[in-house]
Motif scaffolding. Structure first.
Motif, PDB file in Angstrom:
ATOM      1  N   GLU A 216       0.831  -1.201   0.000  1.00  0.00           N
ATOM      2  CA  GLU A 216       0.000   0.000   0.000  1.00  0.00           C
ATOM      3  C   GLU A 216       0.869   1.255   0.000  1.00  0.00           C
ATOM      4  N   ALA A 217       1.632   1.475   1.065  1.00  0.00           N
ATOM      5  CA  ALA A 217       2.383   2.719   1.195  1.00  0.00           C
ATOM      6  C   ALA A 217       3.707   2.446   1.896  1.00  0.00           C
ATOM      7  N   VAL A 218       4.620   3.433   1.803  1.00  0.00           N
ATOM      8  CA  VAL A 218       5.946   3.282   2.380  1.00  0.00           C
ATOM      9  C   VAL A 218       6.433   4.638   2.866  1.00  0.00           C
ATOM     10  N   ALA A 219       7.209   4.632   3.955  1.00  0.00           N
ATOM     11  CA  ALA A 219       7.800   5.855   4.497  1.00  0.00           C
ATOM     12  C   ALA A 219       9.239   5.552   4.905  1.00  0.00           C
ATOM     13  N   VAL A 220      10.098   6.559   4.816  1.00  0.00           N
ATOM     14  CA  VAL A 220      11.528   6.376   5.007  1.00  0.00           C
ATOM     15  C   VAL A 220      12.019   7.192   6.196  1.00  0.00           C
ATOM     16  N   ASP A 221      12.772   6.536   7.093  1.00  0.00           N
ATOM     17  CA  ASP A 221      13.482   7.232   8.167  1.00  0.00           C
ATOM     18  C   ASP A 221      14.971   7.125   7.875  1.00  0.00           C
ATOM     19  N   LEU A 222      15.555   8.209   7.383  1.00  0.00           N
ATOM     20  CA  LEU A 222      16.951   8.182   6.966  1.00  0.00           C
ATOM     21  C   LEU A 222      17.890   8.029   8.163  1.00  0.00           C
ATOM     22  N   THR A 223      17.512   8.545   9.312  1.00  0.00           N
ATOM     23  CA  THR A 223      18.369   8.481  10.497  1.00  0.00           C
ATOM     24  C   THR A 223      18.715   7.048  10.865  1.00  0.00           C
ATOM     25  N   THR A 224      17.723   6.159  10.813  1.00  0.00           N
ATOM     26  CA  THR A 224      17.951   4.756  11.158  1.00  0.00           C
ATOM     27  C   THR A 224      18.115   3.864   9.934  1.00  0.00           C
ATOM     28  N   LYS A 225      18.150   4.470   8.733  1.00  0.00           N
ATOM     29  CA  LYS A 225      18.276   3.723   7.469  1.00  0.00           C
ATOM     30  C   LYS A 225      17.190   2.656   7.335  1.00  0.00           C
ATOM     31  N   THR A 226      15.951   3.069   7.606  1.00  0.00           N
ATOM     32  CA  THR A 226      14.828   2.129   7.675  1.00  0.00           C
ATOM     33  C   THR A 226      13.658   2.616   6.843  1.00  0.00           C
ATOM     34  N   LEU A 227      12.991   1.659   6.156  1.00  0.00           N
ATOM     35  CA  LEU A 227      11.738   1.926   5.457  1.00  0.00           C
ATOM     36  C   LEU A 227      10.616   1.194   6.178  1.00  0.00           C
ATOM     37  N   TYR A 228       9.445   1.832   6.273  1.00  0.00           N
ATOM     38  CA  TYR A 228       8.265   1.236   6.891  1.00  0.00           C
ATOM     39  C   TYR A 228       7.200   1.064   5.813  1.00  0.00           C
ATOM     40  N   LEU A 229       6.551  -0.120   5.791  1.00  0.00           N
ATOM     41  CA  LEU A 229       5.636  -0.447   4.693  1.00  0.00           C
ATOM     42  C   LEU A 229       4.343  -1.042   5.227  1.00  0.00           C
ATOM     43  N   THR A 230       3.199  -0.610   4.657  1.00  0.00           N
ATOM     44  CA  THR A 230       1.901  -1.164   5.029  1.00  0.00           C
ATOM     45  C   THR A 230       1.441  -2.186   4.004  1.00  0.00           C
ATOM     46  N   GLU A 231       0.563  -3.091   4.448  1.00  0.00           N
ATOM     47  CA  GLU A 231       0.019  -4.162   3.604  1.00  0.00           C
ATOM     48  C   GLU A 231      -1.501  -4.078   3.629  1.00  0.00           C
ATOM     49  N   GLU A 325      -3.192   1.029   5.201  1.00  0.00           N
ATOM     50  CA  GLU A 325      -3.327   2.037   4.145  1.00  0.00           C
ATOM     51  C   GLU A 325      -2.148   3.014   4.188  1.00  0.00           C
ATOM     52  N   GLY A 326      -2.437   4.303   4.276  1.00  0.00           N
ATOM     53  CA  GLY A 326      -1.396   5.311   4.184  1.00  0.00           C
ATOM     54  C   GLY A 326      -0.428   5.281   5.350  1.00  0.00           C
ATOM     55  N   ILE A 327       0.801   5.753   5.101  1.00  0.00           N
ATOM     56  CA  ILE A 327       1.818   5.830   6.137  1.00  0.00           C
ATOM     57  C   ILE A 327       2.688   7.049   5.860  1.00  0.00           C
ATOM     58  N   TRP A 328       3.092   7.743   6.924  1.00  0.00           N
ATOM     59  CA  TRP A 328       3.931   8.929   6.781  1.00  0.00           C
ATOM     60  C   TRP A 328       4.728   9.104   8.067  1.00  0.00           C
ATOM     61  N   TYR A 352       3.032   7.445  11.493  1.00  0.00           N
ATOM     62  CA  TYR A 352       1.573   7.358  11.526  1.00  0.00           C
ATOM     63  C   TYR A 352       1.131   6.449  10.382  1.00  0.00           C
ATOM     64  N   PHE A 353       0.227   5.499  10.662  1.00  0.00           N
ATOM     65  CA  PHE A 353      -0.327   4.690   9.585  1.00  0.00           C
ATOM     66  C   PHE A 353      -1.778   4.352   9.881  1.00  0.00           C
ATOM     67  N   ALA A 354      -2.559   4.208   8.794  1.00  0.00           N
ATOM     68  CA  ALA A 354      -4.002   4.006   8.891  1.00  0.00           C
ATOM     69  C   ALA A 354      -4.377   2.586   8.510  1.00  0.00           C
ATOM     70  N   ASP A 388     -15.034   7.012   7.974  1.00  0.00           N
ATOM     71  CA  ASP A 388     -15.319   5.760   7.274  1.00  0.00           C
ATOM     72  C   ASP A 388     -14.192   5.442   6.301  1.00  0.00           C
ATOM     73  N   ASP A 389     -13.576   4.252   6.439  1.00  0.00           N
ATOM     74  CA  ASP A 389     -12.553   3.799   5.487  1.00  0.00           C
ATOM     75  C   ASP A 389     -11.376   4.759   5.404  1.00  0.00           C
ATOM     76  N   VAL A 390     -10.628   4.896   6.512  1.00  0.00           N
ATOM     77  CA  VAL A 390      -9.433   5.734   6.489  1.00  0.00           C
ATOM     78  C   VAL A 390      -8.469   5.202   5.435  1.00  0.00           C
ATOM     79  N   ASP A 391      -7.771   6.116   4.757  1.00  0.00           N
ATOM     80  CA  ASP A 391      -6.950   5.702   3.622  1.00  0.00           C
ATOM     81  C   ASP A 391      -5.609   6.421   3.659  1.00  0.00           C
ATOM     82  N   ASN A 392      -5.293   7.215   2.633  1.00  0.00           N
ATOM     83  CA  ASN A 392      -3.981   7.864   2.553  1.00  0.00           C
ATOM     84  C   ASN A 392      -3.753   8.820   3.723  1.00  0.00           C
ATOM     85  N   ILE A 393      -2.474   8.988   4.069  1.00  0.00           N
ATOM     86  CA  ILE A 393      -2.055   9.914   5.124  1.00  0.00           C
ATOM     87  C   ILE A 393      -0.958  10.812   4.573  1.00  0.00           C
TER      88      ILE A 393
END
Length: 478
Positions: A216-231, A325-328, A352-354, A388-393
């Motif tokens: 669904e969505a992905v967000a990047v934290d450069l400080t920890t060299k990590t990506l976070y991903l929703t399904e 859904e969305g992640i930021w 934050y992710f929905a 209703d139906d939270v989505d992108n963030i």
């Protein structure tokens, strides 16, 4: 349940939390869900220390942004859209057309790329010349991809072109700190693609190391060299990819190595191996989390989980997040990072992710491995009108967390963590989705789409309209 009673029950529940988890190590799969040796720990999780769990924060110290002070909505005069006083809105693209006046592309000289149908996730990239680019996914199969609207410093559209073609169900994604766009395929064997907003479809590349699942969505934290991903699945997980280091990106800038690293899933303490936090009061209470290796990361995760459950009679790794859904990511400036009760580290960055399956928004404290639900449908936006139906963030430069809504109401919400939220915008009529919210770097403009258009709008119904909302200056202080 009223707010005061909810807070009282949370206090009782916090005392029942258990001790901190230790940092985990990663691993990779060989196709056998029962035979996956551990891999080196490339980026160890932070040491939480020995702080007793019964002094954990009842809530993370999160604050709303200035848009919480907006007034009641009124008709904008554009497609029946309701916005606050002083705000302005215009159409900037319609599927098959472009520009705020919906002039056919040949009249503008932009003949190479008619705006795509079913616009979904998006982001804004500021340019050195004072202009900016809005990227937008196309959620169709088989001819999905990503399109671009380029603006000059005066807000005029100067170009429109594709940067990814012939992918499937490109739903959301996320921007990277090195100025590329990660586009996600929402299909069971979906991949993530990295795109250059100033490039062409030929410069885009596939990133299989980020997992094979209903992305669904992905967000990047450069400080920890990590990506976070929703399904986006009823049995979905929250993933993270810990990169092995830095490399040269497709746009020639230094970026994370997204070909080599460790893919993991999050487990909330007490809700491991496929468990789900059913009780809302408990979900609103801060919990500790840990990360465990994904089994068979090179295979579709829905299949891998099913095989694990059959082979072991137990749940597959990871807490269930229904319909991710969305992640930021919101990174707080130095000097403005509050201490978190019961944790060693100040609050530096929050994911934050929905989840649309239960209409919840979660906040994950990256450095302390803590999580809580910060919005749900008992925090009514208006009397008897649950979200209703939270989505992108998305998150504004001023710190406003904006959550989009599908379904009948179709609103953009200004989220107030752990408190009543407000409506920033509404498109009456339903039958579509609000997608791709993204701010310019100065916070002046917010872009978003009605994915399948609406009866009051121009063009062919069902093909999508992209809008620009102007934020008054007094709401851009932060």
């Amino acid at each position: 349940m009223n707010y005061q009673r909810r807070r009282f029950l949370q206090i009782l529940l916090v005392g029942g939390s258990t001790v901190a988890v230790s940092a985990c190590v990663g691993g990779s799969g060989d196709g056998n869900p029962l035979n996956n040796p551990p891999a080196p720990n490339l980026n160890p999780a932070p040491d939480l220390g020995d702080a007793p769990a019964d002094i954990l924060a009842m809530e993370l110290p999160l604050s709303p942004g200035p848009l919480m002070s907006i007034g009641p909505l009124e008709n904008s005069g554009v497609d029946g859209i309701l916005i606050p006083p002083e705000f302005e809105i215009r159409r900037v693209a319609v599927s098959g057309l472009t520009s705020s006046t919906a002039i056919p592309l040949p009249s503008l000289g932009l003949i190479n790329y008619p705006w795509h149908i079913f616009p979904d996730g998006g982001a804004v990239f500021d340019l050195d010349d004072g202009g900016w680019i809005y990227v937008s996914n196309s959620e169709i199969t088989p001819a999905g991809g990503v399109g671009v609207l380029r603006f000059n410093r005066d807000g005029e559209i100067t170009d429109s072109y594709p940067i990814l073609r012939n992918t499937r169900q490109n739903c959301a994604g996320g921007p990277t700190p090195w100025q590329t766009w990660l586009s996600c395929e929402e299909v069971p064997d979906g991949r993530v693609y990295e795109c250059d907003p100033l490039g062409t479809p030929d410069t885009a590349r596939e990133l299989p190391a980020l997992g094979i699942f209903n992305h669904e969505a992905v967000a990047v934290d450069l400080t920890t060299k990590t990506l976070y991903l929703t399904e986006d699945s009823g049995s979905g997980r929250l993933y993270r990819f810990r990169s092995g280091g830095m490399t040269v990106s497709i746009n020639g800038k230094p970026g994370l190595d997204m070909d080599n690293g460790i893919l993991e899933v999050l487990e909330i303490e007490g809700f491991e191996a496929g468990a789900y936090q059913q009780d809302l009061v408990e979900a609103r209470t801060v919990k500790r989390v840990r990360w465990v290796p994904v089994q068979s990361p090179d295979r579709p995760q829905s299949q891998a989980r099913s095989e694990i459950e059959i082979a072991t009679g137990a749940g597959a790794p990871g807490t269930v997040f229904k319909g991710g859904e969305g992640i930021w990511i919101q990174e707080l400036p130095e000097g403005q990072r509050p201490q978190v009760s019961g944790a060693n580290n100040p609050l530096r960055a929050v994911v934050y992710f929905a989840c649309k399956g239960d209409n919840r928004v979660y906040a994950l404290d990256i450095d302390n491995d803590l999580i809580e639900v910060v919005f749900d449908n008992e925090q009514l936006i208006a009397p008897d009108t649950p979200f209703d139906d939270v989505d992108n963030i998305t998150i504004s430069p001023m710190g406003d967390v904006i959550v989009a809504e599908d379904g009948d109401a179709m609103r953009l919400m200004v989220m107030n963590p752990n408190g009543p939220s407000k409506i920033l915008l509404q498109i009456p009529g339903g039958g579509s989705e609000l997608t791709g919210p993204a701010f310019t770097g100065n916070g002046r403009f917010l872009y978003f789409s009605s994915q399948r258009g609406n009866a009051a709008g121009p063009g062919v119904p069902g093909l999508g309209i992209t809008y620009e909302l102007t934020i008054p200056e007094r709401f851009r202080a932060g």
